[in-house]
Enzyme design. Sequence first.
Site, mmCIF file in Angstrom:
data_model
loop_
_atom_site.group_PDB
_atom_site.id
_atom_site.type_symbol
_atom_site.label_atom_id
_atom_site.label_comp_id
_atom_site.label_asym_id
_atom_site.label_seq_id
_atom_site.Cartn_x
_atom_site.Cartn_y
_atom_site.Cartn_z
ATOM 1 C CD GLN A 131 -2.941 -1.156 2.268
ATOM 2 O OE1 GLN A 131 -2.672 -1.755 3.296
ATOM 3 N NE2 GLN A 131 -4.076 -0.488 2.138
ATOM 4 C CG ASN A 163 -3.488 -7.495 7.896
ATOM 5 O OD1 ASN A 163 -3.701 -6.981 8.990
ATOM 6 N ND2 ASN A 163 -4.212 -7.197 6.825
ATOM 7 C CD GLU A 164 -7.729 -7.064 7.967
ATOM 8 O OE1 GLU A 164 -7.942 -7.035 6.748
ATOM 9 O OE2 GLU A 164 -8.060 -6.155 8.726
ATOM 10 C CD GLU A 204 -8.567 0.734 1.700
ATOM 11 O OE1 GLU A 204 -7.542 0.907 2.378
ATOM 12 O OE2 GLU A 204 -9.345 -0.206 1.886
ATOM 13 C CD1 TRP A 205 -6.477 -2.858 0.934
ATOM 14 C CD2 TRP A 205 -4.999 -3.880 -0.412
ATOM 15 N NE1 TRP A 205 -5.344 -3.166 1.679
ATOM 16 C CE2 TRP A 205 -4.428 -3.785 0.880
ATOM 17 C CE3 TRP A 205 -4.231 -4.488 -1.424
ATOM 18 C CZ2 TRP A 205 -3.148 -4.257 1.194
ATOM 19 C CZ3 TRP A 205 -2.955 -4.960 -1.109
ATOM 20 C CH2 TRP A 205 -2.436 -4.846 0.181
ATOM 21 C CE1 TYR A 248 -9.919 0.410 9.232
ATOM 22 C CE2 TYR A 248 -9.704 -1.971 9.421
ATOM 23 C CZ TYR A 248 -9.136 -0.730 9.223
ATOM 24 O OH TYR A 248 -7.781 -0.610 9.031
ATOM 25 C CD1 TRP A 279 -6.130 1.875 7.422
ATOM 26 C CD2 TRP A 279 -4.334 0.598 7.879
ATOM 27 N NE1 TRP A 279 -5.543 1.512 6.238
ATOM 28 C CE2 TRP A 279 -4.452 0.745 6.480
ATOM 29 C CE3 TRP A 279 -3.274 -0.156 8.413
ATOM 30 C CZ2 TRP A 279 -3.533 0.152 5.594
ATOM 31 C CZ3 TRP A 279 -2.372 -0.742 7.534
ATOM 32 C CH2 TRP A 279 -2.515 -0.584 6.134
ATOM 33 C CG HIS A 311 -1.002 -6.151 5.149
ATOM 34 N ND1 HIS A 311 -1.159 -5.525 6.371
ATOM 35 C CD2 HIS A 311 -2.091 -5.816 4.432
ATOM 36 C CE1 HIS A 311 -2.294 -4.837 6.382
ATOM 37 N NE2 HIS A 311 -2.882 -4.989 5.209
ATOM 38 C CD GLU A 346 -5.160 -2.922 9.536
ATOM 39 O OE1 GLU A 346 -6.246 -2.650 8.960
ATOM 40 O OE2 GLU A 346 -4.308 -3.679 9.061
HETATM 41 C C1 GBH Z 1 -7.919 -3.626 6.508
HETATM 42 O O1 GBH Z 1 -8.859 -4.507 6.009
HETATM 43 C C2 GBH Z 1 -6.595 -3.909 5.873
HETATM 44 O O2 GBH Z 1 -5.760 -4.632 6.739
HETATM 45 C C3 GBH Z 1 -5.882 -2.696 5.376
HETATM 46 O O3 GBH Z 1 -4.841 -3.068 4.521
HETATM 47 C C4 GBH Z 1 -6.863 -1.766 4.711
HETATM 48 O O4 GBH Z 1 -6.238 -0.681 4.094
HETATM 49 C C5 GBH Z 1 -7.820 -1.304 5.759
HETATM 50 O O5 GBH Z 1 -8.438 -2.370 6.399
HETATM 51 C C6 GBH Z 1 -8.928 -0.403 5.220
HETATM 52 O O6 GBH Z 1 -9.730 -1.103 4.330
HETATM 53 O O7 GBH Z 1 -18.894 -4.015 3.521
HETATM 54 O O8 GBH Z 1 -19.666 -2.947 5.554
HETATM 55 O O9 GBH Z 1 -19.464 -5.342 5.462
HETATM 56 C C7 GBH Z 1 -10.150 -4.374 6.548
HETATM 57 C C8 GBH Z 1 -11.092 -5.292 5.824
HETATM 58 C C9 GBH Z 1 -13.087 -4.069 6.422
HETATM 59 C C10 GBH Z 1 -13.167 -6.294 5.475
HETATM 60 C C11 GBH Z 1 -14.556 -4.170 6.699
HETATM 61 C C12 GBH Z 1 -14.611 -6.374 5.796
HETATM 62 C C13 GBH Z 1 -16.620 -5.162 5.979
HETATM 63 C C14 GBH Z 1 -17.288 -3.912 5.521
HETATM 64 N N1 GBH Z 1 -12.445 -5.363 6.334
HETATM 65 N N2 GBH Z 1 -15.192 -5.052 5.762
HETATM 66 S S1 GBH Z 1 -18.971 -4.086 4.993
#
Ligand code: GBH
Length: 451
Positions: A26, A168-169, A405-406, A297, A398, A124, A352
């Site tokens: 990233q 990571n995840e 952002e992917w 998040y 984070w 990651h 994060e």
């Molecule tokens: C992280 O992933 C990553 O580790 C990081 O690299 C990335 O930049 C950061 O978050 C921000 O995206 O559609 O409402 O159900 C987090 C991944 C975020 C996946 C929340 C599932 C569900 C959102 N997760 N998502 S929803």
Amino acid sequence: MKISLPQDSRLMSEHFIYGVATASFQIEGSAASRLPCIWDTFCATPGKIRDGSNGDSACEHIDRWQQDVELIAALGVDAYRLSVSWGRVLHRDGSINIQGAQFYIDLLDELKRRNIKAFVTLYHWDLPQHIEDKGGWLNRETPYLFRDYADKISRLFGDRVYSYATLNEPFCSSYLGYETGIHAPGLAKKAYGRQAAHHLLLAHGLAMQVLQNNSPHSLNGIVLNFTPCYPQSADDADITAAKVADDYFNQWYIKPILDGAYPVLLETLDSQDRPVILDGDMDIIARPLDFLGVNFYTRAVYRHCPQQGFEQVPQSAAPKTDIGWEIYPQAFSELLIKLNDTYELPPIYITENGAAMADKCVDGRVDDPDRLAYYQSHLNAVHTAVEQGVNVKGYFAWSLMDNFEWAEGYLKRFGIVYVDYPSQTRTIKASGLAYRDLICSRRASSHHNNK
Ligand code: GBH
């Protein structure tokens, strides 16, 4: 505007670790000096990345890392969480790429010199493409290649690392990468997602073993993401739907590690969707952790649906961040408390937490009150969980800076530092200044107590 917490909160102790986090693909750029990875390939596939961008330059961190360490130091944080690019430190044949490895060694040395703890994530999401070409996380050999990578890196980095996370995840790598195809490598089959998840967990367990051998003094563990699942109504059918979704998206990744078993949901999967699990795998996966990294998040709401058993219900009226995720801090405390009730947890680090907002840099300032409010409410939520007995020892924002952002490319900004990509100028946002002020306002009381 500031971020504040009760003065007697554990989060206000100087022993509570505050940090900022990033990931290799990233921010690094300099794609030509490493092996191609699955995200390079994914970015080159039309329609996969919203703005058609890629990670070739990103934040040019490889060229600007010294300035970025200055920035980290200016924020006053105790720790920096970064990830290592597998294809930058190892050649195709598995031997060490001296130049790539030296980049991380110099960075880690500089962090050490400044008393900033290094939290290193080994994976990651940037799997070398040549490994994907042999099946990637669907191939049972990949966990063993990962173990070898972990072995080489931990020997090389020596005592420069305060904490290692294996992965990571794994939810994102397996579900988004192999089951829905939203992330690289873009495969979309339920059986692939479940098999990739098992091999990722196996890779974690194998790597834990070498980390505990090579680096017994670092905190070794894993980083998992959680999206707590809530029922849309009090109906039994909706409650069951939320429970099944929780097992599928969240418990699937933590229960094997802490309890040595998948959720019972495994047995309800169609036989062709069930992963191949060999004798002894669950023991490898369940090696004790020194810490668990928790990424949070947002939450998700589910209702019963006859076909799949559950379906997500959009929360149209709820407050959201710029990426469309609901802002619901209460789910953060409830998650931590519930994990603590369900499992025998090791110490927890929030590895994060943060928010995407539509930032603008005006006259060298970035005013981001909504992100600041997000940090305030979510730090309050962590404080609430700690008050209820959850052993949280640190918190990472984070992200350090806006980055790739992917699938969203550069359109979504998660940084507490703004990046103007054309000029690569970094500007600390108002939320970043508030985070810095919170960190430096902590009490040093424990000195008195331990005299
Ligand atoms: C992280 O992933 C990553 O580790 C990081 O690299 C990335 O930049 C950061 O978050 C921000 O995206 O559609 O409402 O159900 C987090 C991944 C975020 C996946 C929340 C599932 C569900 C959102 N997760 N998502 S929803």
